[in-house]
Design a protein around this motif. Structure first.
Motif, PDB file in Angstrom:
ATOM      1  N   ILE A  53       0.839  -1.204   0.000  1.00 48.58           N
ATOM      2  CA  ILE A  53       0.000   0.000   0.000  1.00 48.58           C
ATOM      3  C   ILE A  53       0.874   1.254   0.000  1.00 48.58           C
ATOM      4  O   ILE A  53       0.599   2.214  -0.736  1.00 48.58           O
ATOM      5  N   LEU A  54       1.929   1.246   0.797  1.00 48.02           N
ATOM      6  CA  LEU A  54       2.851   2.397   0.803  1.00 48.02           C
ATOM      7  C   LEU A  54       3.502   2.567  -0.572  1.00 48.02           C
ATOM      8  O   LEU A  54       3.716   3.700  -1.028  1.00 48.02           O
ATOM      9  N   ILE A 101      -6.217   0.864   5.426  1.00 48.57           N
ATOM     10  CA  ILE A 101      -6.493   0.322   4.085  1.00 48.57           C
ATOM     11  C   ILE A 101      -6.203  -1.174   4.070  1.00 48.57           C
ATOM     12  O   ILE A 101      -6.969  -1.959   3.493  1.00 48.57           O
ATOM     13  N   VAL A 102      -5.113  -1.596   4.702  1.00 49.47           N
ATOM     14  CA  VAL A 102      -4.786  -3.029   4.773  1.00 49.47           C
ATOM     15  C   VAL A 102      -5.933  -3.793   5.431  1.00 49.47           C
ATOM     16  O   VAL A 102      -6.394  -4.816   4.912  1.00 49.47           O
ATOM     17  N   THR A 103      -6.420  -3.306   6.538  1.00 46.21           N
ATOM     18  CA  THR A 103      -7.536  -3.960   7.241  1.00 46.21           C
ATOM     19  C   THR A 103      -8.779  -4.012   6.358  1.00 46.21           C
ATOM     20  O   THR A 103      -9.465  -5.041   6.285  1.00 46.21           O
ATOM     21  N   ALA A 104      -9.065  -2.917   5.667  1.00 46.47           N
ATOM     22  CA  ALA A 104     -10.239  -2.869   4.788  1.00 46.47           C
ATOM     23  C   ALA A 104     -10.082  -3.833   3.612  1.00 46.47           C
ATOM     24  O   ALA A 104     -11.047  -4.502   3.209  1.00 46.47           O
ATOM     25  N   ASP A 106      -8.270  -6.585   3.631  1.00 48.96           N
ATOM     26  CA  ASP A 106      -8.427  -7.938   4.181  1.00 48.96           C
ATOM     27  C   ASP A 106      -9.907  -8.322   4.176  1.00 48.96           C
ATOM     28  O   ASP A 106     -10.270  -9.427   3.754  1.00 48.96           O
ATOM     29  N   ALA A 107     -10.757  -7.427   4.629  1.00 44.13           N
ATOM     30  CA  ALA A 107     -12.201  -7.685   4.649  1.00 44.13           C
ATOM     31  C   ALA A 107     -12.752  -7.777   3.224  1.00 44.13           C
ATOM     32  O   ALA A 107     -13.578  -8.649   2.927  1.00 44.13           O
ATOM     33  N   PHE A 108     -12.283  -6.906   2.336  1.00 45.27           N
ATOM     34  CA  PHE A 108     -12.739  -6.885   0.946  1.00 45.27           C
ATOM     35  C   PHE A 108     -12.514  -8.233   0.265  1.00 45.27           C
ATOM     36  O   PHE A 108     -13.391  -8.744  -0.432  1.00 45.27           O
ATOM     37  N   TYR A 109     -11.336  -8.808   0.468  1.00 39.89           N
ATOM     38  CA  TYR A 109     -10.994 -10.058  -0.210  1.00 39.89           C
ATOM     39  C   TYR A 109     -11.580 -11.301   0.457  1.00 39.89           C
ATOM     40  O   TYR A 109     -11.431 -12.405  -0.064  1.00 39.89           O
ATOM     41  N   THR A 110     -12.294 -11.163   1.576  1.00 32.20           N
ATOM     42  CA  THR A 110     -12.990 -12.318   2.138  1.00 32.20           C
ATOM     43  C   THR A 110     -14.221 -12.665   1.298  1.00 32.20           C
ATOM     44  O   THR A 110     -14.704 -13.796   1.360  1.00 32.20           O
ATOM     45  N   ASP A 111     -14.705 -11.718   0.506  1.00 33.14           N
ATOM     46  CA  ASP A 111     -15.822 -11.979  -0.409  1.00 33.14           C
ATOM     47  C   ASP A 111     -15.252 -12.591  -1.691  1.00 33.14           C
ATOM     48  O   ASP A 111     -14.469 -11.942  -2.402  1.00 33.14           O
ATOM     49  N   TRP A 124      -9.148   1.473  -4.351  1.00 27.60           N
ATOM     50  CA  TRP A 124     -10.126   2.511  -4.680  1.00 27.60           C
ATOM     51  C   TRP A 124     -11.496   2.169  -4.105  1.00 27.60           C
ATOM     52  O   TRP A 124     -12.206   3.050  -3.636  1.00 27.60           O
ATOM     53  N   VAL A 125     -11.850   0.882  -4.137  1.00 27.95           N
ATOM     54  CA  VAL A 125     -13.152   0.484  -3.599  1.00 27.95           C
ATOM     55  C   VAL A 125     -13.220   0.777  -2.103  1.00 27.95           C
ATOM     56  O   VAL A 125     -14.168   1.408  -1.630  1.00 27.95           O
ATOM     57  N   VAL A 126     -12.206   0.329  -1.348  1.00 29.93           N
ATOM     58  CA  VAL A 126     -12.283   0.482   0.111  1.00 29.93           C
ATOM     59  C   VAL A 126     -12.207   1.949   0.535  1.00 29.93           C
ATOM     60  O   VAL A 126     -12.862   2.345   1.501  1.00 29.93           O
ATOM     61  N   VAL A 127     -11.461   2.752  -0.186  1.00 23.33           N
ATOM     62  CA  VAL A 127     -11.396   4.180   0.152  1.00 23.33           C
ATOM     63  C   VAL A 127     -12.736   4.843  -0.173  1.00 23.33           C
ATOM     64  O   VAL A 127     -13.241   5.649   0.605  1.00 23.33           O
TER      65      VAL A 127
END
Length: 148
Positions: A53-54, A101-104, A106-111, A124-127
């Protein structure tokens, strides 16, 4: 007046050209982006995810710097536009440091429906979700269709 309009049109054409060039130079190929999707993300440690991410943020900064230098040196009429883009980018990511963003993500890719969406698009989605963007659902559906 006509000369000013021509100068503005030339400046805008230069701005668009510089953005396209910088995007082509700084963006990874589509094949590489697809490889850096959900399975790739899940295989990284928390530290590696944060570094990625950085790195994306560093890419944004490099792109802005290249455009800023080029436009200030060659097309001073576009300087205000570039500065506005930089301010808007900063505001867009406000409140979303790399760890969040990393935490978000992680949750995003569980789907499972998101597993093939490249990390760069997932960001872009998580932000946008964080900003409560009303169009993020449509955007996500488009990405899922593009990366089934």
């Amino acid at each position: 007046m006509a000369q000013r309009r021509m100068a503005l049109s030339a400046g805008m054409a230069a701005l668009v050209g510089a953005i396209v060039l910088a995007t082509l130079l700084c963006a990874p190929s589509r094949a590489l982006a697809v490889k850096r999707a959900g399975a790739f993300w899940s295989g990284l440690s928390r530290e590696q995810k944060t570094d990625l991410i950085l790195g994306i943020f560093d890419g944004f900064n490099l792109n802005e710097n290249i455009l800023g230098i080029t436009l200030k040196n060659e097309y001073t009429i576009c300087t205000d536009i570039m500065e506005s883009i930089m301010r808007q980018s900063d505001a867009f990511f406000a409140g979303m440091p790399a760890g969040r963003i990393v935490t978000a993500l992680d949750a995003f890719y569980t789907d499972r429906k998101n597993r093939n969406i490249p990390v760069s698009w997932g960001l872009w989605v998580v932000v946008r979700q964080n900003r409560k963007d009303p169009t993020v659902g449509d955007f996500l559906r488009e990405l899922r269709a593009l990366y089934p």
